[in-house]
Design a protein around this motif. Structure first.
Motif, PDB file in Angstrom:
ATOM      1  N   GLN A 100      -0.875  16.854  -2.779  1.00  0.00           N
ATOM      2  CA  GLN A 100       0.468  16.548  -2.269  1.00  0.00           C
ATOM      3  C   GLN A 100       0.451  16.456  -0.735  1.00  0.00           C
ATOM      4  N   ALA A 101      -0.218  17.421  -0.084  1.00  0.00           N
ATOM      5  CA  ALA A 101      -0.268  17.436   1.381  1.00  0.00           C
ATOM      6  C   ALA A 101      -0.988  16.190   1.901  1.00  0.00           C
TER       7      ALA A 101
ATOM      8  N   GLU B  36       0.837  -1.211   0.000  1.00  0.00           N
ATOM      9  CA  GLU B  36       0.000   0.000   0.000  1.00  0.00           C
ATOM     10  C   GLU B  36       0.868   1.257   0.000  1.00  0.00           C
ATOM     11  N   LYS B  37       1.944   1.202   0.796  1.00  0.00           N
ATOM     12  CA  LYS B  37       2.826   2.347   0.929  1.00  0.00           C
ATOM     13  C   LYS B  37       3.523   2.634  -0.404  1.00  0.00           C
TER      14      LYS B  37
ATOM     15  N   GLU C 150       2.503   7.761  -6.001  1.00  0.00           N
ATOM     16  CA  GLU C 150       1.589   8.888  -6.224  1.00  0.00           C
ATOM     17  C   GLU C 150       2.198  10.190  -5.713  1.00  0.00           C
ATOM     18  N   LEU C 151       2.941  10.076  -4.613  1.00  0.00           N
ATOM     19  CA  LEU C 151       3.564  11.272  -4.034  1.00  0.00           C
ATOM     20  C   LEU C 151       4.660  11.814  -4.954  1.00  0.00           C
ATOM     21  N   VAL C 152       5.427  10.918  -5.561  1.00  0.00           N
ATOM     22  CA  VAL C 152       6.457  11.368  -6.506  1.00  0.00           C
ATOM     23  C   VAL C 152       5.806  12.132  -7.657  1.00  0.00           C
TER      24      VAL C 152
ATOM     25  N   ALA D 297       1.544   9.071   3.622  1.00  0.00           N
ATOM     26  CA  ALA D 297       2.874   8.431   3.631  1.00  0.00           C
ATOM     27  C   ALA D 297       3.460   8.436   5.042  1.00  0.00           C
ATOM     28  N   ALA D 298       3.253   9.545   5.765  1.00  0.00           N
ATOM     29  CA  ALA D 298       3.778   9.644   7.136  1.00  0.00           C
ATOM     30  C   ALA D 298       3.057   8.645   8.048  1.00  0.00           C
ATOM     31  N   ALA D 299       1.736   8.501   7.843  1.00  0.00           N
ATOM     32  CA  ALA D 299       0.973   7.542   8.659  1.00  0.00           C
ATOM     33  C   ALA D 299       1.462   6.119   8.396  1.00  0.00           C
TER      34      ALA D 299
END
Ligand SMILES: [Zn+2]
Length: 237
Positions: free
Chosen positions: A122-123, A33-34, A40-42, A129-131
Motif C-alpha cells: 500500500q505504501a 499508467e496512473k 491497484e491502490l484501491v 500514485a503521488a509521483a
C-alpha cells in the motif's frame, strides 16, 4: 489576398501546434499508467482494512481464551476445587486451552505478517500514485502555459485577419475559403512568371494571353488547380 492567405497558414500552424502539443500525448500515457496504479491502490486499501479487522478479531480471540484459562487457573489455585475428578477435569481443560492459545497465537502472527506485507505494498502504491500526481500537475501546467501562448498568437493573428478580410469583397472571401478547404489550405497563390505557385504548374500560353487581356480588377483563377491567382510584379501578365 496573399497576406490573408499567409495569415490563414499561420493560423493553421497555431491550430496544429495546439493539437499536437507533446504534453497531450504525455498526459494521455500518464493517465493510463496512473489509472492502473489507482486501481491497484484501491485493492491494496481494501486488503489492508480487511486484514486490520482480521487482526483485531485474532487479538480478541486470543484474549478471550487467555481470560478463560486465567479463570480456570484461579479456581485451581484457590483450592476450592477438591474432588480429584474435578481437579483432573480442570487441569485437562487448562491444558487444552493452552494448546488453543498457541494455535490462535500462530494465526494471529500469520495475520500480522500478511498485514505488514499488505501495508508495504500500500505504501509503495501510495508513493507511486503521488509521483504520478506530481508529474501530471507539472505536465498540465506546462500544457496550459503553451496553450496560453498559442491562444495569444491566435488572437493577434485573428485580429490581423479580420481587418484584412474587411477590406476584401465578401464573395471573394467565400470563394477563397471554399478553395482553401478543397486544396490543402491554399486557396490563393501568386502568379510568378508563368507559374501558379499554388500547383507549381506553368500556365499554357493561350491561358496567359487570356489573362493579359483581362481587366486588372477581375479575379484570375489557375486553369490547372482552380486556385485564385494573384497578380504580382513578377507575374508574366
Ligand atoms: Zn494552379
Amino acid at each position: 489576398m496573399l497576406e490573408l492567405q499567409d495569415l490563414d497558414l499561420q493560423l493553421d500552424v497555431v491550430a496544429h501546434k495546439r493539437k499536437s502539443l507533446p504534453e497531450h500525448q504525455a498526459l494521455a500515457e500518464l493517465g493510463a499508467e496512473k489509472a492502473v496504479v489507482d486501481r491497484e491502490l484501491v485493492a491494496a486499501d481494501t486488503l489492508v482494512s480487511d486484514l486490520r479487522r482480521e487482526q483485531k478479531k485474532a487479538d480478541s480471540d486470543v484474549e478471550q481464551v487467555r481470560q478463560r484459562k486465567a479463570r480456570n487457573q484461579q479456581r485451581l489455585d484457590s483450592g476450592q476445587v477438591t474432588s480429584p475428578k474435578d481437579l483432573e477435569n480442570l487441569q485437562h481443560e487448562i491444558g487444552s486451552l493452552d494448546r488453543r492459545i498457541s494455535d490462535l497465537e500462530d494465526a494471529e502472527l500469520e495475520v500480522m505478517e500478511r498485514l505488514e506485507a499488505a501495508e508495504a505494498t500500500q505504501a509503495d502504491l501510495q508513493g507511486r500514485a503521488a509521483a504520478f500526481a506530481g508529474r501530471q500537475a507539472e505536465l498540465e501546467s506546462s500544457r496550459d502555459a503553451a496553450l496560453k501562448d498559442l491562444d495569444e498568437q491566435r488572437a493577434t493573428l485573428g485580429d490581423q485577419r479580420a481587418s484584412l478580410a474587411a477590406e476584401l469583397p465578401d464573395d471573394l472571401i467565400t470563394q477563397y475559403q471554399r478553395l482553401r478547404e478543397r486544396n490543402g489550405g491554399i486557396g490563393a497563390a501568386p502568379l510568378v512568371g508563368k507559374r501558379c505557385m499554388g500547383c507549381r504548374m506553368e500556365l499554357a500560353p493561350s491561358d496567359l494571353n487570356k489573362m493579359k487581356a483581362t481587366a486588372p480588377d477581375v479575379v484570375l483563377r489557375c486553369e490547372e488547380c482552380g486556385r485564385i491567382l494573384v497578380r504580382t510584379p513578377e507575374s508574366a501578365v
